[in-house]
Design a protein around this motif. Structure first.
Motif, PDB file in Angstrom:
ATOM      1  N   THR A 289       0.889  -1.214  -0.134  1.00 51.04           N
ATOM      2  CA  THR A 289      -0.088   0.055  -0.045  1.00 51.04           C
ATOM      3  C   THR A 289       0.917   1.393   0.004  1.00 51.04           C
ATOM      4  OG1 THR A 289      -1.711  -1.159   1.300  1.00 51.04           O
ATOM      5  CG2 THR A 289      -1.906   1.149   1.266  1.00 51.04           C
ATOM      6  N   ARG A 290       1.874   1.249   0.676  1.00 52.18           N
ATOM      7  CA  ARG A 290       2.686   2.409   0.960  1.00 52.18           C
ATOM      8  C   ARG A 290       3.684   2.553  -0.507  1.00 52.18           C
ATOM      9  NH1 ARG A 290       5.859   2.611   6.723  1.00 52.18           N
ATOM     10  NH2 ARG A 290       4.165   1.513   7.840  1.00 52.18           N
ATOM     11  N   TYR A 291       3.733   1.554  -1.031  1.00 50.75           N
ATOM     12  CA  TYR A 291       4.482   1.877  -2.581  1.00 50.75           C
ATOM     13  C   TYR A 291       3.479   2.315  -3.393  1.00 50.75           C
ATOM     14  CZ  TYR A 291       6.041   0.208  -7.038  1.00 50.75           C
ATOM     15  OH  TYR A 291       6.636   0.284  -8.288  1.00 50.75           O
ATOM     16  N   LYS A 292       2.244   1.630  -3.437  1.00 47.69           N
ATOM     17  CA  LYS A 292       1.172   2.319  -4.537  1.00 47.69           C
ATOM     18  C   LYS A 292       1.106   3.792  -4.156  1.00 47.69           C
ATOM     19  CE  LYS A 292      -3.633   1.335  -5.671  1.00 47.69           C
ATOM     20  NZ  LYS A 292      -4.154   2.740  -5.357  1.00 47.69           N
TER      21      LYS A 292
ATOM     22  N   LYS B  13       9.756   6.611 -12.967  1.00 51.62           N
ATOM     23  CA  LYS B  13      10.098   5.394 -13.613  1.00 51.62           C
ATOM     24  C   LYS B  13      11.075   4.476 -12.716  1.00 51.62           C
ATOM     25  CE  LYS B  13      10.713   7.484 -18.303  1.00 51.62           C
ATOM     26  NZ  LYS B  13      11.571   7.841 -19.302  1.00 51.62           N
ATOM     27  N   LEU B  14      11.803   5.069 -11.798  1.00 51.94           N
ATOM     28  CA  LEU B  14      12.595   4.496 -10.803  1.00 51.94           C
ATOM     29  C   LEU B  14      11.727   3.740  -9.984  1.00 51.94           C
ATOM     30  CD1 LEU B  14      15.241   7.534  -9.853  1.00 51.94           C
ATOM     31  CD2 LEU B  14      15.570   5.244 -11.209  1.00 51.94           C
ATOM     32  N   LEU B  15      10.540   4.254  -9.540  1.00 50.58           N
ATOM     33  CA  LEU B  15       9.541   3.507  -8.642  1.00 50.58           C
ATOM     34  C   LEU B  15       8.969   2.479  -9.348  1.00 50.58           C
ATOM     35  CD1 LEU B  15       7.817   6.488  -7.070  1.00 50.58           C
ATOM     36  CD2 LEU B  15       9.349   4.958  -5.740  1.00 50.58           C
ATOM     37  N   GLN B  16       8.397   2.549 -10.491  1.00 50.12           N
ATOM     38  CA  GLN B  16       7.982   1.574 -11.423  1.00 50.12           C
ATOM     39  C   GLN B  16       8.984   0.428 -11.605  1.00 50.12           C
ATOM     40  OE1 GLN B  16       7.054   3.765 -14.737  1.00 50.12           O
ATOM     41  NE2 GLN B  16       4.859   4.311 -14.328  1.00 50.12           N
ATOM     42  N   GLU B  17      10.346   0.705 -11.551  1.00 44.66           N
ATOM     43  CA  GLU B  17      11.350  -0.285 -12.061  1.00 44.66           C
ATOM     44  C   GLU B  17      11.736  -1.224 -10.661  1.00 44.66           C
ATOM     45  OE1 GLU B  17      13.954   1.961 -13.934  1.00 44.66           O
ATOM     46  OE2 GLU B  17      12.491   2.306 -15.502  1.00 44.66           O
ATOM     47  N   THR B  18      11.390  -0.579  -9.294  1.00 45.76           N
ATOM     48  CA  THR B  18      11.541  -1.251  -8.300  1.00 45.76           C
ATOM     49  C   THR B  18      11.269  -2.680  -8.101  1.00 45.76           C
ATOM     50  OG1 THR B  18       9.569  -0.514  -6.882  1.00 45.76           O
ATOM     51  CG2 THR B  18      11.697   0.606  -6.971  1.00 45.76           C
ATOM     52  N   SER B  19      10.109  -3.180  -8.690  1.00 48.20           N
ATOM     53  CA  SER B  19       9.764  -4.484  -8.679  1.00 48.20           C
ATOM     54  C   SER B  19      10.663  -5.456  -9.811  1.00 48.20           C
ATOM     55  CB  SER B  19       8.318  -4.877  -8.972  1.00 48.20           C
ATOM     56  OG  SER B  19       7.974  -4.124 -10.203  1.00 48.20           O
ATOM     57  N   ALA B  20      11.404  -5.005 -10.779  1.00 46.43           N
ATOM     58  CA  ALA B  20      12.059  -5.858 -11.786  1.00 46.43           C
ATOM     59  C   ALA B  20      13.246  -6.582 -10.928  1.00 46.43           C
ATOM     60  CB  ALA B  20      12.707  -4.951 -12.902  1.00 46.43           C
ATOM     61  N   GLU B  21      13.328  -7.718 -11.626  1.00 47.73           N
ATOM     62  CA  GLU B  21      14.366  -8.841 -10.977  1.00 47.73           C
ATOM     63  C   GLU B  21      15.814  -8.211 -10.981  1.00 47.73           C
ATOM     64  OE1 GLU B  21      11.338 -12.591 -11.681  1.00 47.73           O
ATOM     65  OE2 GLU B  21      13.363 -12.720 -12.427  1.00 47.73           O
TER      66      GLU B  21
ATOM     67  N   ALA C  47       1.393   8.987  -5.898  1.00 47.96           N
ATOM     68  CA  ALA C  47       1.774  10.654  -5.595  1.00 47.96           C
ATOM     69  C   ALA C  47       2.951  11.216  -6.564  1.00 47.96           C
ATOM     70  CB  ALA C  47       2.440  10.728  -4.507  1.00 47.96           C
ATOM     71  N   ALA C  48       3.875  10.108  -6.881  1.00 49.76           N
ATOM     72  CA  ALA C  48       4.881  10.893  -7.832  1.00 49.76           C
ATOM     73  C   ALA C  48       4.117  11.128  -9.244  1.00 49.76           C
ATOM     74  CB  ALA C  48       5.853   9.639  -8.045  1.00 49.76           C
ATOM     75  N   GLU C  49       3.172  10.176  -9.839  1.00 50.54           N
ATOM     76  CA  GLU C  49       2.659  10.425 -10.983  1.00 50.54           C
ATOM     77  C   GLU C  49       2.127  11.946 -10.991  1.00 50.54           C
ATOM     78  OE1 GLU C  49       0.433   6.910 -11.719  1.00 50.54           O
ATOM     79  OE2 GLU C  49       1.892   5.853 -12.548  1.00 50.54           O
ATOM     80  N   GLY C  50       1.184  12.158  -9.859  1.00 57.07           N
ATOM     81  CA  GLY C  50       0.394  13.399  -9.878  1.00 57.07           C
ATOM     82  C   GLY C  50       1.743  14.526  -9.854  1.00 57.07           C
ATOM     83  N   LEU C  51       2.653  14.352  -9.035  1.00 56.76           N
ATOM     84  CA  LEU C  51       3.679  15.664  -9.241  1.00 56.76           C
ATOM     85  C   LEU C  51       4.406  15.761 -10.680  1.00 56.76           C
ATOM     86  CD1 LEU C  51       5.325  15.232  -5.910  1.00 56.76           C
ATOM     87  CD2 LEU C  51       3.963  17.167  -6.597  1.00 56.76           C
ATOM     88  N   SER C  52       4.779  14.646 -11.425  1.00 55.12           N
ATOM     89  CA  SER C  52       5.377  14.505 -12.704  1.00 55.12           C
ATOM     90  C   SER C  52       4.245  15.097 -13.725  1.00 55.12           C
ATOM     91  CB  SER C  52       5.493  13.018 -13.030  1.00 55.12           C
ATOM     92  OG  SER C  52       5.963  12.876 -14.509  1.00 55.12           O
ATOM     93  N   TYR C  53       2.781  14.958 -13.374  1.00 55.83           N
ATOM     94  CA  TYR C  53       2.107  15.701 -14.450  1.00 55.83           C
ATOM     95  C   TYR C  53       2.048  16.863 -14.192  1.00 55.83           C
ATOM     96  CZ  TYR C  53      -2.302  17.129 -15.984  1.00 55.83           C
ATOM     97  OH  TYR C  53      -3.427  17.967 -16.793  1.00 55.83           O
ATOM     98  N   LEU C  54       2.287  17.529 -13.025  1.00 55.23           N
ATOM     99  CA  LEU C  54       2.358  18.745 -12.653  1.00 55.23           C
ATOM    100  C   LEU C  54       3.596  19.454 -13.318  1.00 55.23           C
ATOM    101  CD1 LEU C  54       1.461  19.196  -9.048  1.00 55.23           C
ATOM    102  CD2 LEU C  54      -0.050  19.740 -10.915  1.00 55.23           C
ATOM    103  N   HIS C  55       4.808  19.003 -13.405  1.00 59.55           N
ATOM    104  CA  HIS C  55       5.892  19.489 -13.590  1.00 59.55           C
ATOM    105  C   HIS C  55       6.092  19.151 -15.251  1.00 59.55           C
ATOM    106  CE1 HIS C  55       8.008  18.940  -9.340  1.00 59.55           C
ATOM    107  NE2 HIS C  55       7.035  19.680  -9.433  1.00 59.55           N
TER     108      HIS C  55
END
Length: 987
Positions: A785-788, A954-962, A793-801
């Motif tokens: 849940t924390r990761y989600k 992108k970094l957060l999205q890739e944290t689950s990659a093996e 939140a990162a995607e929201g801020l990325s949209y703003l920037h």
């Protein structure tokens, strides 16, 4: 008896009574004056049989005299004033206390350390001015006071120090000018003054007198004007860094006379004109970066003939071609020329003679074929060629380039089949072929690309069926394959992609039904299957997708009823038009505002008037229309009369001024009345209050809930002016009124009568992240849940920037401004101090006051007052640290530190395990550590080292990659390397 005692005394072994020498006594006085929470100085007690302190932690003695000559207390978490007793050690020549919490001014009598040759107090909390008495140390050769809070000028007496070789004052708050007398330092080899808010001024020409200088670091120093020609006299200079200033004019040809230069950093200034042509004297140059300027002309052939390792000239106005000679360099690893006006073909031998790792020439006018030799050395990681006119096929050799991680070929004229090996490269995480003319099919070999997260092949001519192997790409976040010629069924095992956020297969010839089991798409935000040949019923499971906000199934042959479960979704777009649906509309959508979502379904025409206007026409239609108009007009008059009477009655009963309904403004299609909101602004509905106003929960007649923020008047709650209230209201309305994003809180409507100001938002039942994370309800927040929440939140801020035009800087990112809905999806909220950044000054607009919250404010923002996306990124990094550690940004347990400094200190001393919230499941340790790495990148002291929010996503999205970078055995962080055509970042 006396004789007996004497004999006994003589026969007993002697008792050793060693006393500590004077150096040891001084060091013990030092210990008494410092706070030592981690007991780092536990060995500084006289428990040994040695009368000297030579075996104490950090203490070094002369092997012959046994006198203390060096004290090193780096990273010891010590706090307190500078320990002046150290200066009483008569032979002390080296003193280092890096990364502690020495928090006073540096005393004037520090000059009593007369024998010091090296003094390093970097990364502390020292304040005040730099003592001019430091100049009284006759033997001082190295002085490092970087990353403190010194203010004022560089003391003029420093010019008296005759032996100084190294001076580092970077990262302070020095606000004077860069003095010309620094040129008197004939012995100086390194001068670091970067990242200080100096008074705007020119580079002193006298710096050219420092003939022994090897490194000159003056980035982010408010420098203006031109580079003085006198710098050409620095014949021993190796590194020249003048980046991130306001330097103007042309880049002088005099820098090409620097005979020893290896690295020149001139990026992010305002240089214009052409690059120097003659580079014959700079044969040692390895790295040249003049990106983000206003340079014109062509890339000099002589520059490309050097044995360069890195050439960055992106975001200029350069024209012409890339000289062929660049391909002859045996060291070239990085070539970034995007966002220029370059044309022609790429050098045919590029990559053949050097270990080319990164090539980005996007947003130019290049044509011709992609060189076959790009990966000849097997080192190519990033190939970014988007928005050009490259043609022909993709070279077959790239199919064997196993080092590739990003391939971006969007919007070119490429054609033919894609090399089969390229589909299945194991390290590739971004594969973008969109908007070309590629043919062929997706091979089963795609299963080998197990790190793939972005698979973007829309607007090509691919055909055949989509292979089942796409469904084994567990890290896939986006699969966009629209506007192709794919046939067959949608693979059933696509539903196993539980990380998938976007699936776009529109504009193909896919048939069959929508796969069953799609409830596994828990992260799906966008589903677009429009304009295919799909049939069957719409599965009700779609209504269980918690974050879906874009659903387009139009232009198919779908039949049956519309599932009632679709009412569970919070959609920004719903399009089920032009199908064969029948039955009744779900009550939530049986409204005029949704009519366009259902047109072209004959079986629905009787359920919503006017859905199929071609039906029911008659010869008496004109007469019927007139009657309807009369009745509608009468109804309007009646309603207006009732409303007028109701408002007058309310005004009579109220003692305060009422809220004028005429002042209401809506930003979305709303299904509730303003009166419903006003009637519920009662104390029993109060759910929160703050400095700016109160927040109410309002349950509407249709059962839905909204949150209403009522701002205080100018005289309440310490608000000093009506202007501040008006500014906050207008900023919030201006910002949120035009934003449409799933991770930005939705502003339904607002009201402004001058005296009363209301903002009506979507209601978030789980409150704020801060309230949950730091309360007894923290058990609801497991790591998934924390990761989600972090990713949302990162995607929201990325949209703003990055996606808002112009960009928006939030300026108050914190856990209490991240709200959570019923499924714990996160929304960024509270835009009262947000700033729209315009024009050429983007990211550099100054504010009159500091906005933000204690513990979240970026260090440079506190003294520069400049609006910058990097400030938001620092604040978001603090939020990530909260999620990982479970701790508040400011905590009495930290002493005078904040969470960022506490984490950095504990990480060095105790490793990862000491930081992770003990409430988290240890099975997620590896992923948690990677998020911790990202948070430390975001909270880097130097803004230039922080990744953009697009990179953070992108970094957060890739944290689950093996196969992503892991924590090394020594407990240190492994670096990330990411670059992009539109936003660069390298650590």
């Amino acid at each position: 008896m006396l004789v007996f005692l004497l004999c006994l005394l003589l026969s007993s072994p002697p008792i050793l009574t060693l006393s500590l020498n004077q150096d040891g006594l001084y060091l013990q006085r030092v210990k008494l004056g410092l706070s030592d929470p981690t007991n780092s100085l536990s060995s500084w007690d006289n428990n040994s049989r040695d009368e000297t302190p030579c075996d104490w932690l950090g203490v070094t003695c002369d092997p012959l005299t046994r006198r203390v000559v060096s004290v090193n207390l780096d990273h010891s978490q010590l706090s307190g004033p500078f320990p002046i007793f150290l200066c009483r050690l008569p032979y002390l020549s080296r003193l280092s206390m890096v990364d502690n919490n020495i928090n006073s001014t540096l005393p004037l009598d520090v000059s009593t350390c007369r024998n010091l040759t090296h003094l390093n107090l970097a990364w502390n909390l020292l304040v005040g001015t730099v003592p001019e008495t430091l100049a009284e140390m006759p033997n001082l050769r190295s002085l490092d006071l970087s990353a403190n809070n010194f203010t004022g000028d560089i003391p003029a007496r420093f010019g008296e120090v005759s032996r100084l070789e190294f001076l580092n004052l970077a990262g302070n708050l020095l606000n004077g000018t860069i003095p010309s007398w620094l040129g008197n330092f004939s012995t100086l080899k390194e001068l670091h003054l970067a990242y200080n808010p100096f008074t705007p001024g020119r580079i002193p020409s006298e710096l050219g007198n420092m003939t022994n200088l090897k490194k000159l670091w003056l980035s982010h120093c408010n420098l203006m004007g031109q580079i003085p020609d006198s710098l050409a006299r620095l014949n021993r200079l190796i590194n020249l860094d003048l980046a991130i200033n306001r330097l103007t004019g042309s880049i002088p040809s005099s820098i090409t006379e620097l005979k020893s230069i290896e690295q020149i950093e001139l990026f992010e200034n305002s240089f214009s004109g052409e690059l120097p042509v003659k580079w014959l004297n700079t044969t040692t140059l390895r790295r040249f970066d003049a990106s983000m300027n206003e340079l014109t002309g062509t890339i000099p052939i002589e520059l490309c003939e050097l044995q360069l390792e890195s050439l960055n000239l992106f975001e200029n106005r350069l024209e012409g071609t890339i000289p062929e000679s660049i391909a002859q360099s045996k060291n070239l690893y990085e070539l970034k020329l995007f966002n220029n006006k370059l044309h022609g073909v790429l050098p045919s031998q590029l990559g053949k003679n050097s270990p080319l790792g990164s090539l980005d020439v996007s947003y130019n006018r290049f044509s011709g074929e992609i060189p076959e030799s790009l990966c000849s050395k097997g080192s190519l990681e990033d190939l970014v060629l988007i928005h050009n006119s490259f043609s022909g096929k993709i070279p077959g050799g790239l199919g064997n380039c196993h080092s590739l991680r990003r391939v971006r070929l969007k919007q070119n004229l490429l054609s033919g089949s894609v090399p089969e090996g390229l589909w299945g490269l194991p390290h590739m995480y971004l594969f973008e072929l969109a908007e070309n003319s590629f043919t062929g099919s997706i091979p089963k070999r795609i299963s080998g690309a197990y790190n793939l997260s972005m698979f973007l092949i829309s607007k090509n001519q691919f055909s055949g069926s989509i292979p089942d192997e796409v469904g084994v790409l567990d890290n896939l976040l986006e699969f966009s394959a629209s506007h192709n010629n794919f046939t067959g069924l949608i693979p059933g095992n696509l539903v196993k992609l539980d990380q998938l956020g976007k699936l776009d297969l529109s504009e193909n010839e896919l048939s069959g039904g929508i796969p069953q089991g799609i409830q596994g798409w828990g992260n799906l935000n966008e589903l677009n299957l429009a304009n295919n040949r799909l049939s069957g019923e719409i599965p009700g499971e779609i209504g269980s997708l918690p974050v879906l906000n874009y659903l387009d199934l139009s232009g198919n042959f779908l039949s049956g009823k519309i599932p009632l479960e679709l009412q569970n979704l919070k959609l920004n777009l719903l399009n089920l038009s032009n199908n064969q649906l029948s039955g009744e509309l779900p009550p939530l959508y049986a409204k005029e505002i949704y009519k366009s979502s259902f047109v072209g379904n004959p079986g629905l025409c009787e359920d919503l008037d006017g859905l199929c206007p071609e039906m029911g026409e008659s010869k008496n239609q004109g007469y019927v229309w007139i009657l309807r108009s009369i009745f509608v007009l009468a109804g309007v008059v009646f309603v207006v009369g009732v409303v007028w009477f109701y408002v007058k009655f309310r005004n009579f009963k109220r003692t305060k001024k009422s809220i004028a309904i005429s002042k209401w403004k809506s930003f979305h299609k709303i299904g509730f009345s303003e009166f419903e909101v006003i009637d519920c602004l009662k104390e029993e509905n109060l759910i929160g209050s703050g400095a700016s106003g109160k927040v109410y929960k309002v349950v509407l007649r249709n059962g839905e809930a909204v949150a209403v923020k009522k701002l205080y008047g100018g005289s309440k709650k310490g608000d000093t002016s009506n202007g501040s209230l008006r500014d906050q209201f207008e900023v919030e309305v201006e910002t949120l009124g035009k934003i449409r994003h799933k991770n930005i809180v939705r502003l339904w409507c607002c009201c402004n009568t001058g005296d009363s100001k209301l903002l009506v938002y979507e209601y978030m039942p789980n409150g704020s992240l801060g309230d949950l994370l730091h309360s007894s309800k923290v058990g609801m927040l497991g790591w998934p849940t924390r990761y989600k929440i972090a990713l949302d939140a990162a995607e929201g801020l990325s949209y703003l920037h990055h996606d808002c035009v112009p960009p928006i800087v939030h300026r108050d990112v914190k856990s209490n401004n991240i709200l959570l809905d019923a499924e714990f999806s996160a929304r960024v909220a509270d835009f009262g101090v947000a700033k729209v950044v315009h024009g050429v000054n983007r990211g550099q607009e100054s504010m009159s006051v500091i906005a933000g919250s204690c513990g979240y404010i970026a260090p440079e923002y506190a003294y520069t007052l400049r609006v910058n996306e990097k400030s938001d990124i620092y604040s978001f990094g603090v939020v990530l640290l909260e999620l990982v550690t479970g701790r508040l940004p400011i905590d009495p347990e930290f002493g005078e530190k904040d969470l960022v400094k506490w984490v950095c200190t504990n990480l060095d001393e105790k490793g990862f395990d000491s930081l992770i919230d003990p409430k988290l499941d240890s099975t997620y340790k590896e992923e948690i550590c990677r998020v911790l790495e990202i948070s430390l990148l975001c909270t880097s002291t130097l803004p230039i080292n922080r990744p953009s929010m697009r990179k953070v996503v992108k970094l957060l999205q890739e944290t689950s990659a093996e196969n992503k970078s892991k924590t090394s055995k020594d407990g240190k962080l492994s670096p990330y390397y990411y670059e992009d055509a539109s936003d660069q970042f390298v650590v």
